[in-house]
Scaffold this motif. Structure first.
Motif, PDB file in Angstrom:
ATOM      1  N   GLY A 151       4.136  -6.122  11.634  1.00  0.00           N
ATOM      2  CA  GLY A 151       3.176  -6.947  10.902  1.00  0.00           C
ATOM      3  C   GLY A 151       2.128  -6.105  10.204  1.00  0.00           C
ATOM      4  N   ARG A 152       1.682  -5.058  10.873  1.00  0.00           N
ATOM      5  CA  ARG A 152       0.673  -4.164  10.292  1.00  0.00           C
ATOM      6  C   ARG A 152       1.252  -3.391   9.119  1.00  0.00           C
ATOM      7  NH1 ARG A 152      -0.175   0.646  12.923  1.00  0.00           N
ATOM      8  NH2 ARG A 152       0.616  -0.360  14.820  1.00  0.00           N
ATOM      9  N   TYR A 153       2.471  -2.927   9.261  1.00  0.00           N
ATOM     10  CA  TYR A 153       3.097  -2.156   8.184  1.00  0.00           C
ATOM     11  C   TYR A 153       3.299  -3.018   6.934  1.00  0.00           C
ATOM     12  CZ  TYR A 153       4.523   0.967  12.068  1.00  0.00           C
ATOM     13  OH  TYR A 153       4.568   1.788  13.167  1.00  0.00           O
ATOM     14  N   VAL A 154       3.791  -4.224   7.132  1.00  0.00           N
ATOM     15  CA  VAL A 154       4.033  -5.115   6.001  1.00  0.00           C
ATOM     16  C   VAL A 154       2.721  -5.465   5.309  1.00  0.00           C
ATOM     17  CG1 VAL A 154       4.831  -7.410   5.330  1.00  0.00           C
ATOM     18  CG2 VAL A 154       6.194  -6.027   6.908  1.00  0.00           C
ATOM     19  N   ALA A 155       1.683  -5.716   6.112  1.00  0.00           N
ATOM     20  CA  ALA A 155       0.374  -6.054   5.537  1.00  0.00           C
ATOM     21  C   ALA A 155      -0.187  -4.900   4.713  1.00  0.00           C
ATOM     22  CB  ALA A 155      -0.598  -6.424   6.661  1.00  0.00           C
ATOM     23  N   TYR A 156       0.077  -3.653   5.128  1.00  0.00           N
ATOM     24  CA  TYR A 156      -0.397  -2.512   4.360  1.00  0.00           C
ATOM     25  C   TYR A 156       0.225  -2.521   2.964  1.00  0.00           C
ATOM     26  CZ  TYR A 156      -1.863   2.267   3.291  1.00  0.00           C
ATOM     27  OH  TYR A 156      -2.449   3.377   2.710  1.00  0.00           O
ATOM     28  N   GLY A 157       1.486  -2.889   2.893  1.00  0.00           N
ATOM     29  CA  GLY A 157       2.151  -2.942   1.596  1.00  0.00           C
ATOM     30  C   GLY A 157       1.534  -3.965   0.660  1.00  0.00           C
ATOM     31  N   THR A 158       1.205  -5.131   1.194  1.00  0.00           N
ATOM     32  CA  THR A 158       0.631  -6.179   0.342  1.00  0.00           C
ATOM     33  C   THR A 158      -0.860  -5.974   0.102  1.00  0.00           C
ATOM     34  OG1 THR A 158       0.358  -7.582   2.303  1.00  0.00           O
ATOM     35  CG2 THR A 158       2.353  -7.879   0.986  1.00  0.00           C
ATOM     36  N   ASP A 159      -1.600  -5.660   1.162  1.00  0.00           N
ATOM     37  CA  ASP A 159      -3.059  -5.608   1.064  1.00  0.00           C
ATOM     38  C   ASP A 159      -3.574  -4.312   0.450  1.00  0.00           C
ATOM     39  OD1 ASP A 159      -2.871  -8.012   2.362  1.00  0.00           O
ATOM     40  OD2 ASP A 159      -3.535  -7.257   4.316  1.00  0.00           O
ATOM     41  N   THR A 160      -2.942  -3.197   0.747  1.00  0.00           N
ATOM     42  CA  THR A 160      -3.438  -1.902   0.270  1.00  0.00           C
ATOM     43  C   THR A 160      -2.681  -1.409  -0.952  1.00  0.00           C
ATOM     44  OG1 THR A 160      -4.097  -1.297   2.530  1.00  0.00           O
ATOM     45  CG2 THR A 160      -3.895   0.491   0.923  1.00  0.00           C
ATOM     46  N   LEU A 161      -1.365  -1.552  -0.941  1.00  0.00           N
ATOM     47  CA  LEU A 161      -0.566  -1.057  -2.067  1.00  0.00           C
ATOM     48  C   LEU A 161      -0.318  -2.118  -3.129  1.00  0.00           C
ATOM     49  CD1 LEU A 161       2.035   1.131  -0.110  1.00  0.00           C
ATOM     50  CD2 LEU A 161      -0.110   1.842  -1.195  1.00  0.00           C
ATOM     51  N   GLY A 162      -0.715  -3.348  -2.845  1.00  0.00           N
ATOM     52  CA  GLY A 162      -0.659  -4.398  -3.856  1.00  0.00           C
ATOM     53  C   GLY A 162       0.719  -4.946  -4.150  1.00  0.00           C
ATOM     54  N   PHE A 163       1.637  -4.875  -3.196  1.00  0.00           N
ATOM     55  CA  PHE A 163       2.987  -5.376  -3.422  1.00  0.00           C
ATOM     56  C   PHE A 163       3.031  -6.899  -3.420  1.00  0.00           C
ATOM     57  CE2 PHE A 163       4.796  -1.433  -1.009  1.00  0.00           C
ATOM     58  CZ  PHE A 163       4.542  -0.630  -2.110  1.00  0.00           C
ATOM     59  N   ASP A 164       3.902  -7.465  -4.225  1.00  0.00           N
ATOM     60  CA  ASP A 164       4.231  -8.885  -4.098  1.00  0.00           C
ATOM     61  C   ASP A 164       4.946  -9.072  -2.763  1.00  0.00           C
ATOM     62  OD1 ASP A 164       4.865 -11.666  -5.499  1.00  0.00           O
ATOM     63  OD2 ASP A 164       6.713 -10.960  -4.531  1.00  0.00           O
ATOM     64  N   ALA A 165       4.471 -10.032  -1.973  1.00  0.00           N
ATOM     65  CA  ALA A 165       4.948 -10.163  -0.591  1.00  0.00           C
ATOM     66  C   ALA A 165       6.448 -10.399  -0.512  1.00  0.00           C
ATOM     67  CB  ALA A 165       4.185 -11.284   0.118  1.00  0.00           C
ATOM     68  N   ASP A 166       6.978 -11.309  -1.304  1.00  0.00           N
ATOM     69  CA  ASP A 166       8.408 -11.605  -1.230  1.00  0.00           C
ATOM     70  C   ASP A 166       9.264 -10.450  -1.746  1.00  0.00           C
ATOM     71  OD1 ASP A 166       8.059 -14.056  -0.038  1.00  0.00           O
ATOM     72  OD2 ASP A 166       8.362 -15.234  -1.869  1.00  0.00           O
ATOM     73  N   ASP A 167       8.811  -9.813  -2.817  1.00  0.00           N
ATOM     74  CA  ASP A 167       9.564  -8.656  -3.325  1.00  0.00           C
ATOM     75  C   ASP A 167       9.604  -7.531  -2.286  1.00  0.00           C
ATOM     76  OD1 ASP A 167      10.004  -9.983  -5.694  1.00  0.00           O
ATOM     77  OD2 ASP A 167       8.442  -8.909  -6.808  1.00  0.00           O
ATOM     78  N   TRP A 168       8.491  -7.309  -1.640  1.00  0.00           N
ATOM     79  CA  TRP A 168       8.335  -6.239  -0.654  1.00  0.00           C
ATOM     80  C   TRP A 168       9.197  -6.504   0.579  1.00  0.00           C
ATOM     81  CZ3 TRP A 168       7.810  -1.905   1.610  1.00  0.00           C
ATOM     82  CH2 TRP A 168       7.009  -1.621   2.703  1.00  0.00           C
ATOM     83  N   VAL A 169       9.031  -7.646   1.183  1.00  0.00           N
ATOM     84  CA  VAL A 169       9.805  -7.972   2.380  1.00  0.00           C
ATOM     85  C   VAL A 169      11.288  -8.153   2.028  1.00  0.00           C
ATOM     86  CG1 VAL A 169      10.103  -9.629   4.266  1.00  0.00           C
ATOM     87  CG2 VAL A 169       7.798  -9.002   3.503  1.00  0.00           C
ATOM     88  N   GLY A 170      11.546  -8.674   0.837  1.00  0.00           N
ATOM     89  CA  GLY A 170      12.933  -8.819   0.404  1.00  0.00           C
ATOM     90  C   GLY A 170      13.628  -7.474   0.294  1.00  0.00           C
ATOM     91  N   GLU A 171      12.935  -6.481  -0.246  1.00  0.00           N
ATOM     92  CA  GLU A 171      13.525  -5.146  -0.328  1.00  0.00           C
ATOM     93  C   GLU A 171      13.804  -4.594   1.064  1.00  0.00           C
ATOM     94  OE1 GLU A 171      12.189  -1.913  -3.178  1.00  0.00           O
ATOM     95  OE2 GLU A 171      11.578  -0.974  -1.278  1.00  0.00           O
ATOM     96  N   LEU A 172      12.843  -4.737   1.981  1.00  0.00           N
ATOM     97  CA  LEU A 172      13.027  -4.222   3.341  1.00  0.00           C
ATOM     98  C   LEU A 172      14.216  -4.884   4.033  1.00  0.00           C
ATOM     99  CD1 LEU A 172       9.320  -4.092   4.622  1.00  0.00           C
ATOM    100  CD2 LEU A 172      10.792  -2.126   4.090  1.00  0.00           C
ATOM    101  N   ALA A 173      14.302  -6.214   3.920  1.00  0.00           N
ATOM    102  CA  ALA A 173      15.371  -6.939   4.613  1.00  0.00           C
ATOM    103  C   ALA A 173      16.734  -6.594   4.030  1.00  0.00           C
ATOM    104  CB  ALA A 173      15.115  -8.441   4.535  1.00  0.00           C
ATOM    105  N   ASP A 174      16.839  -6.576   2.721  1.00  0.00           N
ATOM    106  CA  ASP A 174      18.112  -6.249   2.100  1.00  0.00           C
ATOM    107  C   ASP A 174      18.510  -4.802   2.380  1.00  0.00           C
ATOM    108  OD1 ASP A 174      20.218  -7.254   0.086  1.00  0.00           O
ATOM    109  OD2 ASP A 174      19.593  -5.345  -0.786  1.00  0.00           O
ATOM    110  N   ALA A 175      17.514  -3.909   2.358  1.00  0.00           N
ATOM    111  CA  ALA A 175      17.802  -2.485   2.563  1.00  0.00           C
ATOM    112  C   ALA A 175      18.262  -2.201   3.982  1.00  0.00           C
ATOM    113  CB  ALA A 175      16.565  -1.655   2.221  1.00  0.00           C
TER     114      ALA A 175
END
Length: 539
Positions: A109-133
Motif C-alpha cells: 500500500g505504501r509503495y503504490v501510494a508513493y507512485g500516485t502521491d509523489t511521482l504523480g502516476f494515474d492510479a489505474d495506469d500505475w496499478v494496471g502496469e504492476l498487475a499485468d507485469a
C-alpha cells in the motif's frame, strides 16, 4: 590430505580468482572431512541477507493479480484472462483492506501510494502496469523498460547515485550487471564508440571480468592501469588514486575509462577530489572520453556520488540490485545514460561509410536509423537487432526491481541502509579483532569487501627484512592455500583483481559474524608461523 606444492601454486595463481576458488574449495572440503571443521567460504560476493518487505509485497501483489485474471475470464478451473486497468486501483485498495494482516500488505500500500502521491502516476495506469507485469502475459512494452518502472527506478537512482543530471537518464533494465557489461562492450564497438585495439584505462584493483573481457580477441584493447596506490602515514592502503594516476586520462589516445565505484575488492568509493579531477580532465583535455562506471556498492555508503551523476554526459552507468537487496538470483540490473550525452553526438558524426552500415543494421526496426539513440541501439544489439521486438527484461523481474526501489524511496529514515551498514560493521569488527589490528576508520569505505595486503601487514608488524624474506620463500597465494588446507577457509587472491600480489579479498557479506573472527585469527596464525620460520632461518 592433498597438499599443494610451490610449483602448483605458481601455476594456479595465473587463473582468475573465481576459477582458483574452485581448487581452494576442493582443498577446504578435504580438510573439512578430515577434521570435522566446517568450511568458511568468504570468497563469494553473494550476501546472506535478503530484503523481506519488498518480497512480501511482490508475492501479495502476485496473488491480487491472479484474482484480476480470473475477474477477466473465469470459464475454466485453471484458466484466466488478463488484468484490466479500468478501476483496478480501487480493487487493489479493497484487496489490501481485506488482507490487511497479510505479510506485505502495509508495504505494498505504501509503495503504490508513493507512485500516485509523489511521482504523480494515474492510479489505474500505475496499478494496471504492476498487475499485468507481474502476471507476465505480455512482452515488455516499451522493450527498453516499462513506463512506470523506468520512472520509479530513475527516482531511486536519483536518490542513491548523487542526483540525476539535467534532463535525467534513459534506463534499460537488464539481466544483472553481468549482462550490462556484455551489452555495453558489444554495442560500443558496433556503433564506433570503441574499436578493436583502442587504448582504454582501468581503475585497479577491479572486478576481474573488466580485466579479462578487454583481452578477448574481438576487442584486443590496449590497457592502461590507473593504480589505487595511495597509503596513509602508517603505510596502510587507502585505495585512493594519486593525481598522477588520474592524469593519465589527459592522453586523448585513451578512449574509455572503466571503473567499479566503490571498488571491488577494496570497496572504497572515489574521493570527491578524484571525481573533480576527472571532470576537469574531460572538460579540458579528453572531451571524447567514454566512462563506464559500475556502482553496485554505492548504496552501502553515505553521500555517494557517481560519475553518472557528476560527469553524466560522458558516462554510462551500470547498477545492479543484487548485493544490496540479496537478489543475485533475480538478475536485476539497469544501464543508465544521460538524455544529453556525447555518445549520440559521436555516432551522429561518424564517417558516411560507417553511418551507412549502421543505417542498414537498424533499418528493420526504425524508418529513421540515424535518430536511434545509443541506449536504444544497446537494446537492439542485445537481441541481434532482428529480435528487438522481443527484447527487454522479463516484466515480473521489472516489478521486483520496482518494489526494491520503492522500499528505499519510502524509507524516510534510511533504516534499511543503516541496517546493512550495521551488519557489515559488526562483521568487520570481528575480523580485525581476530587479526589483532585496529578497526579501519574510513568514511569512504563501503566495507562490503575488505582487501588485506598481507605483505604490508607483515612489514608493519615484523619489519621490512622479514617481508623481503617472505617474498623470497613463499608464493603470494600460499596464505590462501594454507587457509583452505588447514582451516577450511576460502578467500580470493587480490592479485587476481590486479591488486597487490600478497593481498586477499574477504567478503563481509556472506558469513555469520563468528566466522570473521576465525578468519582473522587464522590469518594471524599463518603470519606468526611465517615469522617463526624467518627467525629460525637466522639462527
Amino acid at each position: 590430505m592433498t597438499t599443494v606444492d610451490r610449483d602448483e601454486e605458481r601455476r594456479l595463481e595465473g587463473l582468475s580468482p573465481f576459477e582458483l576458488k574452485n581448487r581452494l574449495i576442493e582443498l577446504a572440503g578435504e580438510n573439512e572431512k578430515a577434521n570435522a571443521l566446517a568450511m568458511v567460504n568468504a570468497g563469494r560476493g553473494n550476501p546472506n541477507w535478503t530484503a523481506t518487505a519488498p518480497r512480501d509485497a511482490f508475492f501479495l501483489l502476485g496473488q491480487f493479480a491472479v484474482t484480476e485474471t480470473r475477474r477477466d475470464w473465469d470459464e475454466f478451473a485453471s484458466f484466466g484472462g488478463m488484468p484490466q486497468s479500468d478501476g483496478i486501483a480501487a480493487r487493489l485498495g479493497d484487496y489490501l483492506k481485506a488482507n490487511a494482516s497479510a505479510p506485505g500488505a502495509e508495504a505494498l500500500g505504501r509503495y503504490v501510494a508513493y507512485g500516485t502521491d509523489t511521482l504523480g502516476f494515474d492510479a489505474d495506469d500505475w496499478v494496471g502496469e504492476l498487475a499485468d507485469a507481474i502476471i507476465g502475459d505480455h512482452y515488455p512494452v516499451p522493450d527498453r523498460m516499462l513506463v512506470h518502472a523506468e520512472k520509479v527506478v530513475h527516482a531511486y537512482l536519483d536518490a542513491e547515485m548523487g542526483g540525476a543530471p539535467k534532463g535525467g537518464w534513459d534506463l534499460y533494465a537488464v539481466e544483472g550487471g553481468t549482462a550490462a557489461m556484455c551489452y555495453l562492450f558489444d554495442s560500443a564497438q558496433v556503433n564506433g564508440l570503441l574499436h578493436r585495439g583502442d587504448r582504454i584505462a582501468l581503475m585497479v584493483p577491479i572486478f576481474t571480468p573488466y580485466l579479462e573481457i578487454p583481452l578477448l580477441d574481438r576487442y584486443a584493447f590496449d590497457i592502461v592501469s590507473l593504480e589505487a596506490s595511495t597509503t596513509s602515514e602508517e603505510g596502510i592502503h587507502t585505495w585512493q588514486y594519486p593525481d598522477a594516476e588520474i592524469d593519465k586520462l589527459k592522453d586523448p589516445s585513451i578512449k574509455a575509462l572503466f571503473l567499479v565505484n566503490p571498488s571491488n575488492p577494496p570497496s572504497v568509493k572515489l574521493a570527491e577530489a578524484t571525481l573533480e579531477r576527472i571532470r576537469d580532465i574531460v572538460a579540458n583535455h579528453n572531451p571524447g572520453l567514454t566512462i563506464i562506471t559500475d556502482d553496485v556498492y554505492g548504496t552501502f555508503t553515505d553521500g555517494f556520488t557517481s560519475l553518472m551523476s557528476s560527469q553524466a554526459a560522458n558516462t554510462i552507468g551500470v547498477y545492479s540490485f543484487s548485493k544490496y537487496f540479496g537478489c543475485t538470483g533475480w538478475r536485476l540490473g539497469v544501464i543508465a545514460i544521460a538524455k544529453d550525452n556525447v555518445f549520440d553526438q559521436r555516432i551522429a558524426a561518424l564517417e558516411e561509410t560507417r553511418t551507412a552500415a549502421l543505417r542498414e543494421r537498424y533499418a528493420s526496426i526504425t524508418l529513421e536509423p540515424e535518430k536511434l539513440k545509443f541506449i536504444d541501439r544497446i537494446v537492439a544489439d542485445s537481441r541481434d537487432v532482428a529480435l528487438n521486438h522481443t527484447a527487454g527484461l522479463s516484466t515480473p523481474q521489472q516489478v521486483q526491481m520496482v518494489l526494491f526501489s520503492l522500499h528505499c524511496l519510502t524509507d524516510a529514515e534510511n533504516q534499511y541502509k543503516k541496517d546493512c551498514q550495521a551488519v557489515i560493521a559488526r562483521r568487520l569488527k570481528q575480523l580485525v579483532e581476530g587479526l589483532d589490528v585496529p578497526y579501519p576508520d574510513d568514511p569512504e569505505a563501503a566495507h562490503y569487501y575488505v582487501e588485506l595486503d598481507l605483505l604490508s601487514w607483515a612489514e608493519r608488524n615484523w619489519g621490512p627484512e622479514f617481508a623481503d624474506w617472505m617474498q623470497v620463500n613463499y608464493e603470494p597465494v600460499d596464505p590462501i592455500f594454507r587457509l583452505a588446507q588447514e582451516e577450511s577457509v576460502v578467500l580470493l587472491n587480490g592479485g587476481g583483481f590486479d591488486g597487490p600480489e600478497w593481498s586477499v579479498r574477504v567478503s563481509m557479506a556472506n558469513l555469520r559474524m563468528d566466522a570473521y573472527r576465525r578468519i582473522g585469527a587464522a590469518l594471524r596464525r599463518i603470519g606468526e608461523e611465517y615469522h617463526e620460520a624467518f627467525q629460525n632461518s637466522r639462527r
